[in-house]
Design an enzyme around this catalytic site. Sequence first.
Site, short mmCIF file in Angstrom:
data_model
loop_
_atom_site.label_atom_id
_atom_site.label_comp_id
_atom_site.label_asym_id
_atom_site.label_seq_id
_atom_site.Cartn_x
_atom_site.Cartn_y
_atom_site.Cartn_z
N TYR A 1 -1.76 0.19 10.12
CA TYR A 1 -2.00 -0.41 8.80
C TYR A 1 -0.78 -0.21 7.91
O TYR A 1 -0.18 -1.16 7.41
CB TYR A 1 -3.26 0.18 8.16
CG TYR A 1 -3.41 -0.22 6.71
CD1 TYR A 1 -3.44 -1.56 6.34
CD2 TYR A 1 -3.51 0.74 5.70
CE1 TYR A 1 -3.57 -1.93 5.00
CE2 TYR A 1 -3.65 0.39 4.38
CZ TYR A 1 -3.67 -0.95 4.03
OH TYR A 1 -3.80 -1.32 2.72
N THR B 1 0.83 -1.20 0.00
CA THR B 1 0.00 0.00 0.00
C THR B 1 0.86 1.25 0.00
O THR B 1 1.97 1.25 0.55
CB THR B 1 -0.91 0.03 1.24
OG1 THR B 1 -1.60 1.29 1.30
CG2 THR B 1 -0.11 -0.13 2.52
#
Length: 333
Positions: A142, A118
């Site tokens: 995250y 990501t």
Amino acid sequence: MPPKILVTGGAGYIGSHACKALAAAGYVPVTYDNLCTGWRDAVRFGPFERGDLSDRARLEQVFADHRPVAVMHFAALSQVGEAMQDPGKYWRGNVCASLTLIEAMLAAGVRDMVFSSTCATYGDQDGVMLDETTAQAPLNAYGGSKRAIEDMLRDFGASHGLRSVIFRYFNVAGADPEAEVGEFHQPETHLIPLILDALDGRRPALTIHGTDYPTPDGTCIRDYVHVMDLVEAHLLGLNWLRAPGHLPQGGTELFCLGTGRGFSVREVLDQAGQITSRPVPVTEGPRRPGDAVKLVSGSEKAGRVLGWQPQRSTLSCMISDAWRWHQTGHYAG
């Protein structure tokens, strides 16, 4: 016998589209998913094995039964708000689980992985054209957990000959043009399906969080990639990884995937209204803490090395495909 690819998270949004692309390319995708956010109905293109990534014995059984030649790793917890509130869940569910997966695949003699990372590993890089050289500074568990997995892949490459391709990207949108699979989250948090929910009355209105950003229309700008373009990149990465001479034993290659432009919230709203011929019900609210003005990524390296071109990543195509799925598509279980 066609080669098998173990697809972790293959019952999820991106994973299910990857399974369709793999099957069309002559592979047999084997979905491994615990269905905590995925859907059994989305597994349509190959075998399904239910299991958790933290279950080493279950993973070993699946590797022994199917003998995949590579792993495509999508499975992850990915809600930023939740990651802020419960970081331990993300370090266990993403990092520890990925460690178990890597050790199980190496024990089975599988050395190739395509990892779905990501752009959240970069943190708040407002107004910067992100690429593979941009410094990483994740702001939450995250992004931090994904960066840790990237580091893990490099470490196991050096020590055990693991070879990996890593992809970083921002927002994924759209759906399979044939509407066999699509985007279906519960709860839904992504902009385009939220807009479509508002259009057909599944929610009262779409809230714009902030209308005073220093952008042409006052709303923040984000980079979007069509899900079919994204999984095509993963397929190209898999084929590149498996081709002789591209990566030495223990090598890792990183690619960013983006359009380099981005679209504002109002641009997405306007395009959705035009495509559906319906006005989008909208309310305006204040900015959310931490929201950047503009986040975009380039993809020059992916184009040069892999030949990747995001052909479907136009706003009209992403919304049209999403709307086609949205009108009839859902998963019951």
